[in-house]
Design a protein around this motif. Structure first.
Motif, PDB file in Angstrom:
ATOM      1  N   ALA A  65      37.011  84.681 146.921  1.00 52.10           N
ATOM      2  CA  ALA A  65      37.594  86.018 147.298  1.00 52.10           C
ATOM      3  C   ALA A  65      37.792  87.045 145.997  1.00 52.10           C
ATOM      4  CB  ALA A  65      39.274  85.258 147.285  1.00 52.10           C
ATOM      5  N   ALA A  66      37.227  86.328 144.907  1.00 53.73           N
ATOM      6  CA  ALA A  66      37.177  87.433 143.869  1.00 53.73           C
ATOM      7  C   ALA A  66      36.127  88.194 144.227  1.00 53.73           C
ATOM      8  CB  ALA A  66      36.946  86.566 142.443  1.00 53.73           C
ATOM      9  N   TYR A  67      34.894  87.905 144.568  1.00 51.28           N
ATOM     10  CA  TYR A  67      33.898  88.448 145.110  1.00 51.28           C
ATOM     11  C   TYR A  67      34.207  89.495 145.891  1.00 51.28           C
ATOM     12  CZ  TYR A  67      30.419  86.528 141.752  1.00 51.28           C
ATOM     13  OH  TYR A  67      29.755  85.958 140.639  1.00 51.28           O
ATOM     14  N   PHE A  98      24.865  92.304 140.280  1.00 56.86           N
ATOM     15  CA  PHE A  98      23.968  91.902 141.516  1.00 56.86           C
ATOM     16  C   PHE A  98      24.406  91.284 142.558  1.00 56.86           C
ATOM     17  CE2 PHE A  98      20.939  88.899 143.223  1.00 56.86           C
ATOM     18  CZ  PHE A  98      20.003  89.636 143.707  1.00 56.86           C
ATOM     19  N   TYR A  99      25.436  90.280 142.475  1.00 54.43           N
ATOM     20  CA  TYR A  99      25.877  89.486 143.456  1.00 54.43           C
ATOM     21  C   TYR A  99      26.903  90.251 144.202  1.00 54.43           C
ATOM     22  CZ  TYR A  99      24.472  85.217 140.888  1.00 54.43           C
ATOM     23  OH  TYR A  99      23.909  84.291 140.251  1.00 54.43           O
ATOM     24  N   VAL A 100      27.622  91.218 143.623  1.00 48.59           N
ATOM     25  CA  VAL A 100      28.380  91.939 144.285  1.00 48.59           C
ATOM     26  C   VAL A 100      27.665  92.836 145.394  1.00 48.59           C
ATOM     27  CG1 VAL A 100      30.460  93.667 144.136  1.00 48.59           C
ATOM     28  CG2 VAL A 100      30.303  91.790 142.666  1.00 48.59           C
ATOM     29  N   GLY A 158      30.302  89.061 154.081  1.00 50.92           N
ATOM     30  CA  GLY A 158      29.106  89.070 153.076  1.00 50.92           C
ATOM     31  C   GLY A 158      29.533  88.172 151.915  1.00 50.92           C
ATOM     32  N   SER A 159      30.587  87.729 151.425  1.00 51.96           N
ATOM     33  CA  SER A 159      30.899  86.908 150.280  1.00 51.96           C
ATOM     34  C   SER A 159      30.755  85.574 151.073  1.00 51.96           C
ATOM     35  CB  SER A 159      32.312  87.318 149.758  1.00 51.96           C
ATOM     36  OG  SER A 159      32.347  86.524 148.785  1.00 51.96           O
TER      37      SER A 159
END
Length: 327
Positions: free
Chosen positions: A20-22, A244-246, A264-265
């Protein structure tokens, strides 16, 4: 090999607070890039400032609302400091400045000179800033089992944190849906596609860009708070790789879409966890160590993402025509 354990661990990422944070961080980046065409390469900086603003004020005894406001205020100040000198220039300048600024925040956070505030490289332990958040929970003490998952109700990586995190995701998605279809959102889309044309109409392009940068940064700060609540505030955990992950999550789900960051997350973390769990249960430790499995898991997921970029560059939910712009 315990199939149910693998499925449970992988599916658990669908409701994890980190996922959820991402999502929240990617929604903020979607406002920057998907709506406005701003190349923010330092979303982790907004997240780290939000985490520090919340944790430090909580450890000082402030109430929960004041701590959240402090985190948001830091994000606004940070956006202003980044945007004022760069938004009138090209997108490359903003990309370089945001990337460097995020690293500066991380290095300052782990500096020994800031140990009294940030805890230095050791960070801030969760016992110093999570108590008031956990005390707000209406859930009873103990743990609860729901479907395949059993978690504590209130402590650390809890059901209470999951409920709050995903409610925030729903609110953020609804707000973005409203903004995307508002005159303000259409103005940002015009800036994304041809800012000179918008400027020729007498519109304050720089002001709209600044509003977008601030708003996306606020979501990044909230994401930082959710990210650190089940763990300590450690500056190196919110470094360049997080940005990069975001970006990966946003492009995987589809930029300029409402549900792209959510999908996506979920896809990224479920796929990564599934690959790692399968390898841990099928590959002998004498052949590959646990650290190598973690790295190899990222390699496999990275190859899958490369194939996605090659064959569907607009992402899972994106529209190729919608993203036909030069940011």
């Amino acid at each position: 090999m315990d199939i149910m354990t693998i499925i449970s661990n992988a599916a658990g990422e669908l409701i994890a607070p980190t996922t959820a944070a991402y999502v929240l961080a990617a929604i903020g980046l979607n406002i920057h890039f998907g709506m406005t065409g701003l190349m923010n390469m330092g979303q982790a900086g907004f997240m780290l400032l939000g985490a520090y603003g919340f944790a430090i004020t909580q450890s000082m005894g402030c109430n929960l609302f004041a701590s959240v406001c402090a985190a948001l205020a830091l994000a606004v100040i940070y956006a202003l400091l980044l945007g004022i000198p760069t938004l009138k220039l090209g997108p490359d300048y903003l990309a370089m400045v945001t990337l460097a600024a995020a690293e500066i925040i991380r290095i300052i956070g782990r500096s020994t000179a800031m140990t009294n505030f940030t805890g230095g490289s050791a960070g801030i332990s969760p016992q110093d800033f999570t108590e008031k958040f956990e005390s707000l929970s209406p859930l009873p003490d103990g743990s609860t089992t729901f479907l395949l998952w059993t978690y504590s109700n209130n402590i650390a990586n809890s059901w209470w944190l999951r409920i709050v995190a995903w409610v925030l995701v729903v609110i953020a998605a609804l707000l973005c849906w409203r903004w995307f279809h508002s005159p303000w959102g259409r103005m940002l889309k015009g800036i994304r596609e041809d800012e000179n044309a918008i400027r020729s109409l007498g519109k304050p392009v720089t002001r709209y860009k600044m509003e977008s940068l601030i708003l996306g940064g606020l979501f990044g700060a909230i994401a930082g708070i959710i990210f650190v609540l089940p763990r300590s505030v450690q500056p190196d955990s919110l470094g360049r790789t997080v940005t990069f992950y975001v970006w990966t999550i946003l492009l995987l789900g589809g930029a300029a879409t409402i549900l792209g960051p959510v999908l996506g997350s979920c896809v990224l973390w479920v796929l990564l966890t599934f690959v790692k769990e399968v390898m841990r249960n099928t590959v002998p430790e004498t052949l590959i160590s646990s650290n190598q499995i973690k790295a190899l898991g990222w390699v496999i997921v990275g190859v899958a993402l490369m194939c996605l970029v090659i064959f569907r560059p607009q992402g899972l939910l994106g529209d190729r025509k919608e993203l036909a712009f030069h940011a």
